[in-house]
Design an enzyme around this catalytic site. Structure first.
Site, PDB file in Angstrom:
ATOM      1  N   ARG A  20       0.829  -1.216   0.000  1.00 36.49           N
ATOM      2  CA  ARG A  20       0.000   0.000   0.000  1.00 36.49           C
ATOM      3  C   ARG A  20       0.855   1.255   0.000  1.00 36.49           C
ATOM      4  O   ARG A  20       0.527   2.237  -0.672  1.00 36.49           O
ATOM      5  CB  ARG A  20      -0.972   0.000   1.173  1.00 36.49           C
ATOM      6  CG  ARG A  20      -2.137  -0.970   0.971  1.00 36.49           C
ATOM      7  CD  ARG A  20      -3.119  -0.954   2.130  1.00 36.49           C
ATOM      8  NE  ARG A  20      -2.447  -1.240   3.368  1.00 36.49           N
ATOM      9  CZ  ARG A  20      -2.574  -0.532   4.488  1.00 36.49           C
ATOM     10  NH1 ARG A  20      -3.362   0.510   4.542  1.00 36.49           N
ATOM     11  NH2 ARG A  20      -1.926  -0.877   5.579  1.00 36.49           N
ATOM     12  N   ASN A  38      -6.469  -2.965   2.891  1.00 33.51           N
ATOM     13  CA  ASN A  38      -6.348  -4.407   3.045  1.00 33.51           C
ATOM     14  C   ASN A  38      -7.733  -5.015   3.201  1.00 33.51           C
ATOM     15  O   ASN A  38      -8.581  -4.454   3.896  1.00 33.51           O
ATOM     16  CB  ASN A  38      -5.506  -4.751   4.269  1.00 33.51           C
ATOM     17  CG  ASN A  38      -4.048  -4.430   4.092  1.00 33.51           C
ATOM     18  OD1 ASN A  38      -3.548  -4.322   2.981  1.00 33.51           O
ATOM     19  ND2 ASN A  38      -3.341  -4.270   5.197  1.00 33.51           N
TER      20      ASN A  38
END
Length: 55
Positions: A20, A38
């Site tokens: 990320r 997530n």
């Protein structure tokens, strides 16, 4: 060129490896906005918005 938005689910080894953070860095470099999160199944779900040639 017009702006577009896409939603993408990325699977594989993407949690616990700074995916990320890398995605955020790449998006900023390309002038995009959006988010990445997530998911409980181990994937990452992301929304990318910006110029079509950068998305």
């Amino acid at each position: 060129m017009s702006d577009i938005a896409i939603k993408a689910r990325i699977a594989g080894r993407v949690q616990g490896v700074a995916f990320r953070a890398w995605t955020r860095s790449e998006a900023q470099r390309r002038g995009l906005s959006g988010w990445a999160r997530n998911e409980s199944d181990g994937s990452v779900l992301a929304l990318f918005m910006g110029p079509a040639n950068e998305v």
